[in-house]
Write an enzyme that holds these catalytic residues in place. Structure first.
Site, mmCIF file in Angstrom:
data_model
loop_
_atom_site.group_PDB
_atom_site.id
_atom_site.type_symbol
_atom_site.label_atom_id
_atom_site.label_comp_id
_atom_site.label_asym_id
_atom_site.label_seq_id
_atom_site.Cartn_x
_atom_site.Cartn_y
_atom_site.Cartn_z
ATOM 1 N N GLU A 40 48.655 12.201 34.022
ATOM 2 C CA GLU A 40 49.371 10.921 34.136
ATOM 3 C C GLU A 40 48.380 9.849 34.564
ATOM 4 O O GLU A 40 47.853 9.875 35.672
ATOM 5 C CB GLU A 40 50.505 11.050 35.171
ATOM 6 C CG GLU A 40 51.235 9.739 35.408
ATOM 7 C CD GLU A 40 52.249 9.834 36.552
ATOM 8 O OE1 GLU A 40 52.780 10.945 36.819
ATOM 9 O OE2 GLU A 40 52.495 8.793 37.188
ATOM 10 N N ARG A 44 48.058 1.240 37.292
ATOM 11 C CA ARG A 44 47.784 0.509 38.537
ATOM 12 C C ARG A 44 46.424 -0.123 38.530
ATOM 13 O O ARG A 44 46.062 -0.802 39.485
ATOM 14 C CB ARG A 44 47.841 1.479 39.719
ATOM 15 C CG ARG A 44 49.213 1.915 40.036
ATOM 16 C CD ARG A 44 49.181 2.898 41.187
ATOM 17 N NE ARG A 44 50.178 3.904 40.974
ATOM 18 C CZ ARG A 44 50.246 5.031 41.633
ATOM 19 N NH1 ARG A 44 49.359 5.311 42.567
ATOM 20 N NH2 ARG A 44 51.197 5.882 41.373
ATOM 21 N N LYS A 128 61.752 12.455 37.973
ATOM 22 C CA LYS A 128 60.774 12.573 39.047
ATOM 23 C C LYS A 128 61.536 12.428 40.374
ATOM 24 O O LYS A 128 62.551 11.720 40.423
ATOM 25 C CB LYS A 128 59.770 11.438 38.850
ATOM 26 C CG LYS A 128 58.790 11.166 39.943
ATOM 27 C CD LYS A 128 57.692 10.247 39.384
ATOM 28 C CE LYS A 128 56.974 9.506 40.493
ATOM 29 N NZ LYS A 128 55.724 8.902 40.042
HETATM 30 C C1 3PG Z 1 52.739 8.731 42.201
HETATM 31 O O1 3PG Z 1 52.173 7.794 41.711
HETATM 32 O O2 3PG Z 1 53.557 9.402 41.572
HETATM 33 C C2 3PG Z 1 52.448 9.056 43.605
HETATM 34 O O3 3PG Z 1 52.122 7.906 44.290
HETATM 35 C C3 3PG Z 1 51.342 10.045 43.787
HETATM 36 O O4 3PG Z 1 51.457 10.385 45.116
HETATM 37 P P1 3PG Z 1 50.320 11.143 45.919
HETATM 38 O O5 3PG Z 1 49.100 10.271 45.884
HETATM 39 O O6 3PG Z 1 50.890 11.315 47.295
HETATM 40 O O7 3PG Z 1 50.070 12.460 45.232
#
Ligand code: 3PG
Length: 210
Positions: A40, A44, A128
């Site tokens: 994924e 960002r 999700k």
């Molecule tokens: C996402 O973008 O789905 C989460 O922010 C990822 O979260 P993490 O950095 O705690 O794994």
């Protein structure tokens, strides 16, 4: 391809924010080599769409999705770059409509029972669970299982090597997502071997759970 078909047998989706386009291909190769081919790439960073394009074109075996999708046109932009699925932190009606009519299967984010009901109403049973740790962790998913038995979750947010197995052991969890397999420091240092090791450790933990 539907999201269910695409993610079948995939226990962990690395969530990646690629700052430098030059890192995209070696990072994706490192994760694929470690046994995690479904990636994924979050929208960002300014490099995100080009990163999707580069991985799609150059990394054999990688299946690239787009993350942090907030608006309908994000779906079109990501599909044009070569993404094959999309993930969003939440769900709006506009986004749901666009995803159901559009080119990419969407994994929408939900955190509460009402949001899960709304997602189901809009046509999504695979969602999700975000932010997983802050929204109640494995205990919350255990609690919603009997009331929303058809919903399937991909917890993301605070998932780690230490707790991934606890999530994957739940019958209503089909995979987990997270950034722990590709830490910023390793990416910045170009330590691709460390990332391959983290990915294969995650695969090993998932196999023990399966
Ligand atoms: C996402 O973008 O789905 C989460 O922010 C990822 O979260 P993490 O950095 O705690 O794994």
């Amino acid at each position: 391809m539907t999201l269910e078909t695409l993610l079948k047998g995939v226990p962990v989706i690395p969530v990646l924010a690629i700052r430098d386009l030059a890192q995209a291909v070696p990072l994706a190769r490192a994760l694929v080599a470690g046994g995690l081919p479904v990636l994924e790439i979050t929208l960002r960073t300014p490099a995100a769409l080009e990163a999707i394009r580069a991985i799609k074109g150059e990394v054999e075996g990688a299946l690239v999705g787009v993350g942090t999708v907030l608006r309908p046109d994000d779906l079109d932009r990501a599909a044009a770059a070569g993404a094959v699925f999309a993930v969003s932190p939440g769900l709006t009606e506009d986004l749901a409509r666009a995803a159901l009519a559009g080119p990419l299967p969407l994994l929408p984010g939900t955190a509460t029972a009402s949001e899960m009901m709304r997602a189901r109403e809009l046509g999504f049973t695979a969602v999700k669970f975000f932010p997983a740790a802050q929204a109640g962790g494995p205990a919350a998913l255990k609690a919603v299982a009997p009331v929303l038995p058809e919903m399937r979750f991909c917890p993301t947010g605070g998932v780690s090597a230490a707790n991934m197995a606890e999530y994957l052991a739940l019958p209503n969890v089909f995979c987990v997502g997270g950034s722990w397999v590709a830490p910023d420091a390793a990416i910045a240092a170009g330590d691709w071997h460390a990332i391959t090791v983290l990915a294969s450790e995650a695969v090993g933990r998932a196999v023990k759970t399966a």
